[in-house]
Design a protein around this motif. Structure first.
Motif: not given
Ligand code: ADP
Ligand code: ASP
Ligand code: MG
Length: 407
Positions: A66-87
Motif C-alpha cells: 500500500l505504501d509503494v502505491l500511495l507514494a506514487t501520488g507524490e512521485q507524480t506531482t514532483a516529476a510534473l513540477l520539475a518538468m514544468t519548471l524546466q519548460s
C-alpha cells in the motif's frame, strides 16, 4: 538570500494550471538568488483514489505494498513540477523520499522519520538546481518505501528544513493562515498572525488538518519557524513559533472540531482492580488508539465505562469489546458513531478560571448536550452529538469573543 523550503498541498497542485502557478511562484523566489527546495503533496483526491484502488483489489491490502502505491501520488506531482519548471527555462530536479535519504522506521502508513541524509539535495542545491522533493514518503533502513501518515508532506517539509538548516519553511495551502476556527465552518473566524508551537500542537492533535501534528512536533523540537500561507495570494499568513512574551494572550484562542470520533460503552462492569486493563489490552493489541475515557460509578461495586476511538476503528473495537464483555461479565456493550469532539484551546487558560463553565453554559444555551468531557492544561474538549458539530463551533467562537466583527 538563503535556502527556502516551500511545501505545496494537494489543492495547490490539483491540476496543470495550478502546477504552473506554483512553478511561477518558485521561479520568482529563485530569481531573487535564493536556493529553493520544494516539497509536494499528491494532487487533491489522488491519495484517496489510490486507497480505493487498493481496496478494490483486496479487502486487506498488504501495508508494504500500500505504501509503494500511495507514494506514487507524490512521485507524480514532483516529476510534473520539475518538468514544468524546466519548460520555463529553470534547472529543476525531482527527488523521491528514499533518494533524499528520509530514513524512517518500518511503521507502514504512519512511519516516523529517524534521520535524514539529504546529501543528494545538497549536491543539487550546490549546482543551483531547484529541488522538487516528493513529500509524505521515506524508506526504512532496508530500503522499503514508507509513508508518513495522512497529511505527512507537512512533516517532510519541516524535517527537511531542519536537516538542511534552511532559512525559511513555508507551507502553502488553500487557506491563508491559521484561524481561530476552521474558516470553512466559521465565517467569522479570525486569522492569527502568530501561534505558539504548544497551541498548534493542541489544534493539530484535535483534528484541524491544516498542519500534521508530527510536523509541529518537529518544528518545536528543532525550533523551526513555520509560515502557513495561501498558495493563491501573496498575503502574509500565520507564523508558528516559540511562545514569546509579545504574543497575543487570549484566554481562548481557537475552537477545533473533529468529527472522526465514535464511542463505545460497557455497562455494569465490576469495579475491581485489573478490569480496565482487560478492557483496553485487546484494543491496544489491535493497534487502535483510544482518545477519551470516562468511568461512571454505580451502586453495588459496578461501573459504566465509555471510551472513544476513530470512526475507522469503531466496528473492530465494538467486536473486541463484545468478547471482552462476555469474559468479564459486563451487562451490555453499545456504540455510537454519530458523535463529534469540539474543543477550545488557549495558553491563557493556564491562568484563568471559569473557562470550562463558560463553555458548558454556551453549549447548553443552544440545547447541546455534553456527552463526555476531557481537559489538558490549555484545552477543554466536549463530545457532543454530531448533528450539532458546526453549531457548537460557531456558538463557542462567539461566546469567547473571537468573532471577527467583535474585534
Ligand atoms: P493541504 O492540502 O494544503 O495540505 P489541508 O486540507 O490538509 O491542506 O489543510 C487545510 C485545511 O485545514 C483548510 O482548508 C481548513 O478547512 C482546515 N482547517 C481546520 N482548522 C483550521 C484552522 N484553525 N485554520 C485554518 N485552516 C483550518
Ligand atoms: N498526499 C498525502 C495525503 O493526502 C500527504 C499530504 O498531502 O500531505 O494525506
Ligand atoms: Mg494537509
Amino acid at each position: 538570500m538563503g535556502i527556502i523550503v516551500q511545501k505545496f498541498g494537494g489543492t495547490s497542485v490539483a491540476d496543470f494550471e495550478r502546477i504552473r502557478n506554483v512553478a511561477k511562484r518558485i521561479a520568482k523566489i529563485f530569481d531573487q538568488g535564493n536556493d529553493v527546495v520544494v516539497v509536494l503533496s499528491a494532487m487533491a483526491g489522488v491519495t484517496d483514489s489510490l486507497i480505493d484502488m487498493a481496496n478494490q483489489v483486496t479487502l486487506s491490502p498488504d501495508k508494504r505494498e500500500l505504501d509503494v502505491l500511495l507514494a506514487t501520488g507524490e512521485q507524480t506531482t514532483a516529476a510534473l513540477l520539475a518538468m514544468t519548471l524546466q519548460s520555463m527555462g529553470y534547472p529543476a530536479k525531482s527527488i523521491l523520499g528514499y533518494q533524499a535519504e528520509i530514513i524512517t522506521n518500518r511503521n507502514y502508513g504512519g512511519a516516523r522519520i529517524i534521520e535524514i541524509g539529504a546529501g543528494r539535495i545538497k549536491e543539487f542545491i550546490e549546482k543551483r538546481n531547484i529541488v522538487v522533493m516528493a513529500g509524505f514518503q521515506g524508506c526504512d533502513p532496508e530500503g522499503n518505501i514508507t509513508t508518513l501518515g495522512r497529511g505527512g508532506s507537512d512533516t517532510s517539509a519541516v524535517a527537511i528544513t531542519a536537516a538542511l538548516n534552511a532559512d525559511k519553511c513555508e507551507i502553502f495551502t488553500d487557506v491563508d493562515g491559521i484561524y481561530t476556527a476552521d474558516p470553512n465552518i466559521c465565517k467569522k473566524a479570525r486569522k492569527l498572525s502568530a501561534i505558539s508551537y504548544d497551541e498548534m500542537l493542541e489544534i493539530s492533535g484535535l483534528g484541524a488538518k491544516v498542519l500534521q501534528i508530527r510536523s509541529v512536533e518537529f518544528a518545536k523540537k528543532y525550533n523551526v519557524p513555520v509560515h502557513v500561507r495561501s498558495s493563491f495570494s501573496e498575503e502574509e499568513g500565520t507564523m508558528v513559533v516559540k511562545e514569546d512574551s509579545d504574543m497575543e494572550r487570549l484566554v481562548v484562542s481557537g475552537i477545533t472540531l473533529n468529527k472522526d470520533a465514535a464511542r463505545i460503552t460497557l455497562k455494569k462492569v465490576s469495579d475491581q482492580p485489573g478490569v480496565a486493563a482487560k478492557i483496553f489490552l485487546p484494543i491496544a493489541d489491535a493497534k487502535i488508539l483510544v482518545d477519551m475515557i470516562i468511568q461512571n460509578t454505580r451502586a453495588q461495586g459496578l461501573t459504566d465505562l465509555t471510551f472513544t476511538v476513530s470512526k475507522k476503528d469503531f466496528r473492530t473495537a465494538l467486536e473486541i469489546e463484545k468478547q471482552v464483555a462476555e469474559k468479564i461479565g459486563a451487562e451490555k456493550v453499545f456504540g455510537d458513531e454519530n458523535i463529534a469532539k469540539v474543543s477550545i484551546t488557549g495558553v491563557g487558560m493556564r491562568s484563568h478560571s471559569g473557562v470550562a463553565s463558560k463553555m458548558f453554559a454556551a453549549l447548553s444555551g443552544e440545547n447541546i448536550n455534553i456527552l463526555m468531557i476531557s481537559t489538558s492544561e490549555i484545552r477543554i474538549s466536549c463530545i457532543i452529538e454530531e448533528k450539532y458539530a458546526e453549531l457548537a463551533v460557531r456558538t463557542l467562537h462567539n461566546a469567547f469573543g473571537l468573532d471577527k466583527d467583535e474585534n
